[in-house]
Design a protein around this motif. Structure first.
Motif, PDB file in Angstrom:
ATOM      1  N   PHE A 330      24.781  37.989  34.945  1.00 21.68           N
ATOM      2  CA  PHE A 330      25.363  36.723  34.514  1.00 21.68           C
ATOM      3  C   PHE A 330      26.675  36.581  35.292  1.00 21.68           C
ATOM      4  N   TYR A 331      26.892  35.406  35.850  1.00 22.01           N
ATOM      5  CA  TYR A 331      28.062  35.201  36.719  1.00 22.01           C
ATOM      6  C   TYR A 331      29.073  34.298  36.018  1.00 22.01           C
ATOM      7  N   LEU A 332      30.312  34.754  35.926  1.00 24.79           N
ATOM      8  CA  LEU A 332      31.373  33.975  35.304  1.00 24.79           C
ATOM      9  C   LEU A 332      32.551  33.864  36.276  1.00 24.79           C
ATOM     10  N   THR A 333      33.258  32.738  36.204  1.00 24.30           N
ATOM     11  CA  THR A 333      34.471  32.603  37.001  1.00 24.30           C
ATOM     12  C   THR A 333      35.551  31.945  36.165  1.00 24.30           C
ATOM     13  N   ASP A 334      36.758  31.981  36.693  1.00 23.83           N
ATOM     14  CA  ASP A 334      37.830  31.236  36.024  1.00 23.83           C
ATOM     15  C   ASP A 334      37.626  29.750  36.291  1.00 23.83           C
ATOM     16  N   PRO A 335      38.180  28.878  35.437  1.00 24.42           N
ATOM     17  CA  PRO A 335      37.974  27.442  35.637  1.00 24.42           C
ATOM     18  C   PRO A 335      38.602  26.985  36.950  1.00 24.42           C
ATOM     19  N   PRO A 336      37.927  26.151  37.718  1.00 26.96           N
ATOM     20  CA  PRO A 336      38.467  25.741  39.027  1.00 26.96           C
ATOM     21  C   PRO A 336      39.759  24.934  38.899  1.00 26.96           C
ATOM     22  N   GLU A 337      39.945  24.272  37.753  1.00 27.89           N
ATOM     23  CA  GLU A 337      41.149  23.442  37.628  1.00 27.89           C
ATOM     24  C   GLU A 337      42.414  24.285  37.492  1.00 27.89           C
ATOM     25  N   GLY A 338      42.237  25.615  37.262  1.00 27.98           N
ATOM     26  CA  GLY A 338      43.399  26.477  37.084  1.00 27.98           C
ATOM     27  C   GLY A 338      43.867  27.137  38.363  1.00 27.98           C
ATOM     28  N   ARG A 339      43.230  26.832  39.499  1.00 25.64           N
ATOM     29  CA  ARG A 339      43.639  27.457  40.757  1.00 25.64           C
ATOM     30  C   ARG A 339      43.605  26.420  41.868  1.00 25.64           C
ATOM     31  N   ALA A 340      44.103  26.801  43.022  1.00 25.02           N
ATOM     32  CA  ALA A 340      44.197  25.875  44.152  1.00 25.02           C
ATOM     33  C   ALA A 340      42.797  25.509  44.625  1.00 25.02           C
ATOM     34  N   PRO A 341      42.653  24.271  45.125  1.00 21.82           N
ATOM     35  CA  PRO A 341      41.342  23.864  45.647  1.00 21.82           C
ATOM     36  C   PRO A 341      40.904  24.794  46.768  1.00 21.82           C
ATOM     37  N   LEU A 342      39.640  25.062  46.836  1.00 19.29           N
ATOM     38  CA  LEU A 342      39.023  25.904  47.864  1.00 19.29           C
ATOM     39  C   LEU A 342      39.436  27.370  47.765  1.00 19.29           C
ATOM     40  N   SER A 343      40.197  27.729  46.749  1.00 18.64           N
ATOM     41  CA  SER A 343      40.605  29.132  46.639  1.00 18.64           C
ATOM     42  C   SER A 343      39.463  29.946  46.049  1.00 18.64           C
ATOM     43  N   GLU A 344      39.511  31.235  46.322  1.00 13.02           N
ATOM     44  CA  GLU A 344      38.448  32.123  45.847  1.00 13.02           C
ATOM     45  C   GLU A 344      38.565  32.294  44.328  1.00 13.02           C
ATOM     46  N   PRO A 345      37.455  32.240  43.619  1.00 11.84           N
ATOM     47  CA  PRO A 345      37.540  32.357  42.164  1.00 11.84           C
ATOM     48  C   PRO A 345      37.740  33.799  41.710  1.00 11.84           C
ATOM     49  N   PHE A 346      38.276  33.938  40.502  1.00  6.72           N
ATOM     50  CA  PHE A 346      38.279  35.219  39.792  1.00  6.72           C
ATOM     51  C   PHE A 346      36.866  35.367  39.246  1.00  6.72           C
ATOM     52  N   SER A 347      36.113  36.356  39.723  1.00  9.38           N
ATOM     53  CA  SER A 347      34.673  36.425  39.446  1.00  9.38           C
ATOM     54  C   SER A 347      34.312  37.659  38.656  1.00  9.38           C
ATOM     55  N   VAL A 348      33.399  37.482  37.721  1.00 14.82           N
ATOM     56  CA  VAL A 348      32.890  38.598  36.922  1.00 14.82           C
ATOM     57  C   VAL A 348      31.365  38.539  36.954  1.00 14.82           C
TER      58      VAL A 348
END
Lengths: 383, 159
Positions: A330-348
């Protein structure tokens, strides 16, 4: 009109309590609401005047639970009994499956009982219903009062069709269950006789023809295609919008697995730099796609500590290769609105099958940081 | 029973759910429900766990019945749309067919125009699906749960 839902395994029907004003219809529902366990009934909705006279209707949903694989739901309604509310009484009768006629046993109320019964027949006729064809019972209420008609007289005056009838004292509950049980049984007996189901192959053909006819057309000039977001997870071209329903709903695909706690090994690129304990859990947030949280503390090089507290969104399922072995996550990431556009997500990545373990990666100011179950080597699972 | 029950198969529910999810995605609304005029919730999708959908369905059906009666008083057949504007959340209802209402609950993440546009499109698609469902005429032996339901009522009332 009863509903049989084979997809959700649910049968629902509607019972209306009818009768003259102040006869005890609302009292019936109040008694049922007080008596049933909370998990078998919803809240009693009463649209009433300041004097507690029913203005539009009372509504109480009942849930009998699962019977032969189906959840049985019975929706109980009352109508306003006073004569001048006939227009709203008619509206509540729509789609009725069964009726409990609550008659007032007091001698000076018999005229109202008779008028109310006639009114019921007239209102049903407006929907092309016939009272003789509907499951219905009579409840002779207020049997505890003085100056009441004997049951024989009540039967003669009101029950010419000899339907099932019950003496009741709604304030104490006497007769309430019996009347409800009788009308429910009759509804379900009728349902058994008239249930219809198209064979599955015929339904598939019908759905296929509907699919061809009902594609939702959107004018591309008015609604241009949205700009593709690079951080969005990759999806198979065949993946259907239905599989993404978790993004737009309360569905929690991970609820049977979480929470997961584990000791992690921490890596900077492929160099182990520390360890710590992390916990992946649910957040009970309503109306939000942010449903998960990763929290814990890591120790780096035995001296430095840093905390992790990230809210996560479920993105879907992934298949990744670890040490030559295909694993499902199962793939989870941090919400995109909380980081810079095009930045790499915090991924689990949370293991779907087998051991309850997860892997994570994120980019820090020092570079790529990865965490694996304690003792395991760093792996590259990024998109 | 003077009207046959509404029978929803897995395929038809999948079709309905797919249309509701598509509506939510396009309109960015919080949840969508299909309510029949009897007051029952036929289908729901979206963020519905904090909402008493049974009560809401009954009230929506009641409200729509009232507006239908009002429409007749002023010479209209129906008022096909009913919109409730709140401070934070709003409810948009549209008649799908004579027996069904599509209800969409949304907040300020989207606009009434978006919800209205996509609701209208979805209502047309849902109408087609529902007419297919209602025109099904096959019979089978049905479900016999009378005795168990009767026993269950005895248990619940503590008899």
């Amino acid at each position: 009109m009863a509903t049989i839902n084979y997809a959700q395994k649910e049968i629902s029907c509607k019972i209306v309590y009818y009768g003259p004003g102040l006869g005890g219809k609302t009292t019936n529902l109040q008694y049922i609401h007080q008596t049933l366990p909370a998990e078998n009934r919803g809240e009693l909705v009463s649209l009433a005047t300041h004097q507690d006279r029913t203005l539009f209707f009372d509504f109480l949903p009942m849930d009998l639970g699962e019977i032969k694989g189906f959840n049985i739901k019975i929706h109980l309604y009352t109508v306003p009994g006073q004569v001048y509310y006939n227009a709203t009484r008619k509206l509540v009768l729509r789609g009725v499956d069964g009726i409990v006629f609550v008659a007032d046993s007091q001698r000076d109320r018999m005229d109202e009982n008779i008028k109310s019964l006639e009114n019921l027949k007239e209102n049903l006729n407006e929907y092309n219903y016939n009272l003789d064809d509907l499951p219905w019972v009579i409840q002779y209420n207020k049997r505890d009062l003085d100056n009441i008609f004997p049951i024989g007289d009540m039967e003669t005056l009101l029950n010419k069709k000899r339907v099932q009838s019950y003496e009741s004292i709604a304030v104490t509950g006497k007769g309430v269950k019996a009347a409800l049980k009788a009308v429910s049984s009759r509804i379900l007996e009728k349902l058994k006789a008239v249930t219809e189901e198209a064979p599955m192959e015929e339904v598939a053909l019908a759905v296929e023809s509907v699919e061809k006819e009902t594609k939702i057309q959107v004018n591309p000039m008015v609604f241009p295609e949205p700009i593709a977001k690079p951080s969005a997870p990759s999806m198979s071209a065949k993946e259907d919008i239905g599989e993404k329903s978790y993004l737009f709903s309360d569905e929690n695909p991970l609820e049977k697995i979480l929470p997961v706690e584990q000791m992690c090994s921490l890596y900077w690129w492929k160099i182990q730099i520390g360890s710590g304990e992390l916990k992946l859990m649910d957040i009970l947030a309503a109306n939000s796609r942010i449903k998960y949280r990763l929290k814990g503390e890591m120790k780096i090089l035995a001296f430095f500590r840093f905390s992790i507290d990230k809210k996560l969104i479920y993105r879907g399922k992934r298949i990744k290769s670890i040490m030559g072995e295909q694993k499902h996550f199962f793939y989870l990431t941090d919400p995109p609105e909380g980081r810079a556009p095009l930045s790499e997500p915090f991924s689990v990545w949370l293991n779907q099958i087998g051991n309850k373990v997860f892997y994570l990666s994120f980019r820090s100011t020092l570079g790529k940081i990865r965490a694996t179950p304690f003792g395991k080597e760093a792996v590259n699972l990024e998109e | 029973m003077t009207r046959k029950p509404l029978v929803l198969t897995e395929e038809s529910m999948a079709k309905i759910n797919k249309l509701l999810i598509h509506l939510l995605k396009q309109s960015d609304a919080k949840c969508a429900m299909l309510v029949d005029q009897d007051g029952k919730c036929v289908a729901k999708k979206g963020f519905t766990k904090t909402i008493d959908t049974d009560a809401l369905s009954a009230l929506i059906a009641g409200a729509f019945s009232s507006t239908r009666a009002m429409a007749k008083l002023v010479g209209e057949k129906d008022f096909s749309v009913l919109f409730h504007q709140g401070n934070k959340d709003h409810i948009h209802n549209i008649l799908v067919d004579d027996d069904t209402i599509l209800t969409v609950i949304f907040d300020d993440r989207t606009t009434i125009g978006m919800v209205r546009l996509y609701s209208k499109e979805s209502a047309q698609s849902l109408k087609d699906v529902l007419s297919q469902i209602r025109s099904s005429t096959k019979k089978d032996k049905g479900l016999d749960i009378v005795q168990e339901a009767s026993d269950r009522l005895d248990d619940l009332f503590g008899a």
